[in-house]
Design an enzyme around this catalytic site. Structure first.
Site, PDB file in Angstrom:
ATOM      1  CB  CYS A  46      -6.219   0.550  -1.574  1.00 48.71           C
ATOM      2  SG  CYS A  46      -5.083   1.041  -0.266  1.00 48.71           S
ATOM      3  CD  GLU A  73      -4.475  -4.185  -6.933  1.00 48.65           C
ATOM      4  OE1 GLU A  73      -5.487  -4.705  -6.401  1.00 48.65           O
ATOM      5  OE2 GLU A  73      -3.909  -3.183  -6.471  1.00 48.65           O
ATOM      6  CG  HIS A  92      -3.825  -3.545  -2.878  1.00 49.20           C
ATOM      7  ND1 HIS A  92      -3.897  -2.501  -3.784  1.00 49.20           N
ATOM      8  CD2 HIS A  92      -3.618  -2.960  -1.676  1.00 49.20           C
ATOM      9  CE1 HIS A  92      -3.731  -1.357  -3.155  1.00 49.20           C
ATOM     10  NE2 HIS A  92      -3.559  -1.608  -1.867  1.00 49.20           N
TER      11      HIS A  92
END
Lengths: 78, 232
Positions: B85, B204, B202
């Protein structure tokens, strides 16, 4: 001390969503004959620096040459 | 293997990255933006957020942080670097990846789960079979990938397009499947060498089963396994 005005705008052909939105909004308000609206950035710099240095500032930080053009207007002594 | 998570003022996804790494048994530590010593780190992640308030342009100020010259050197030596990002935006500003990320075409901040298809690429971080669909959240305002025609041609020819936005079945809609207007539906790219990888979604946030998808796991484990193998 010199004074500069820097205009940063998207390069030709790069879609400018805020500009396109303003363009539509103006048409909705009844304004006719609008060709295009582009929205960019306006930066004022007062510095003990020459035009070449300001150009370098634009290349390195103030504009991204991949997507943006810039125009420097020298305003003379501050 | 140790993962360095570079923390800029305004980063806000660094804890998620460290949490994800720990969840996967990967040692991870923060690296402050003012640090200039990356010794001991095997791979780096530039996490998401709003570094330096996104002033001037997203990533434009962060790229001049003291740590960034070391990140560039680390990448040039072949060290794996992933920008997520805002981290992706920083990598383009630092010229470690080509192109730029423009404002989403719809002028909306988007935040939702997003199907992505893996492409055949040289990326060291991703080793998914071509066409694999993963579900990973996007969360951004400037994720509209742009590059010039020649660059796009090179990206495609060199296997540098790693991920594309797609429909849930992996197909791409005729008008494009990117929720942000990204060129050629591009969600993630890597450099020619494959060690520097940037993506808007994302991974994660797709590691802990608690959140409903673990599709992000390979984005951390693949490169770590590769590094462990090289280290013997």
């Amino acid at each position: 001390m010199a004074r500069y005005e820097v205009y940063v705008t998207y390069k030709q052909g790069i879609f400018d969503p805020p500009g396109a939105t303003a363009e539509r909004a103006l048409a909705n308000l009844g304004y006719e004959g609008i060709e295009s609206v582009k929205i960019g950035k306006y930066i004022q710099i007062e510095a003990d620096a020459g035009l070449e240095t300001v150009r370098e500032m634009c290349e390195r930080l103030l504009a991204n040459p991949v997507i943006e053009d810039y125009r420097i207007v020298t305003e003379g002594e501050a | 293997m140790r993962l360095g998570v570079v923390l800029f003022p305004g980063s806000n996804c660094e804890q998620d990255v460290v949490h994800a790494a720990h969840e996967l048994g990967i040692g991870a530590e923060y690296v402050w933006h003012g640090d200039t010593d990356l010794a001991g780190f095997d791979a780096l992640v530039l996490p998401g957020g709003f570094s330096y308030g996104d002033y001037i342009r997203c990533g434009a100020v962060a790229r001049f942080s003291p740590v960034m010259s070391e990140v560039v050197r680390f990448a040039e030596r072949g060290g794996p670097v992933m920008g997520i990002c805002n981290g992706f935006q920083i990598l383009t500003e630092a010229h470690l990846l080509p192109g730029a990320l423009l404002r989403n075409t719809g002028l909306k901040f988007i935040c939702h789960p997003q199907p992505l298809r893996a492409e055949r690429s040289v990326c060291e971080w991703v080793n998914l079979p071509e066409g694999t669909v993963v579900d990973i959240p996007v969360n951004h305002n400037e994720g509209n990938y742009y590059c010039d025609v020649d660059t796009l041609e090179r990206l495609n020819a060199n296997g540098q397009v790693v991920l594309r936005y797609c429909e849930p079945d992996g197909s791409r809609a005729p008008g494009g499947s990117a929720p942000n207007g990204a060129l050629d539906d591009i969600a993630g790219i890597c450099n020619e060498r494959g060690n520097v990888f940037g993506l808007m979604p994302h991974p994660e946030r797709a590691v802990d089963p608690l959140v409903g998808t673990t599709d992000g796991r390979p984005f951390f484990t693949t490169v770590m396994a590769r590094l462990a193998e090289v280290a013997g």
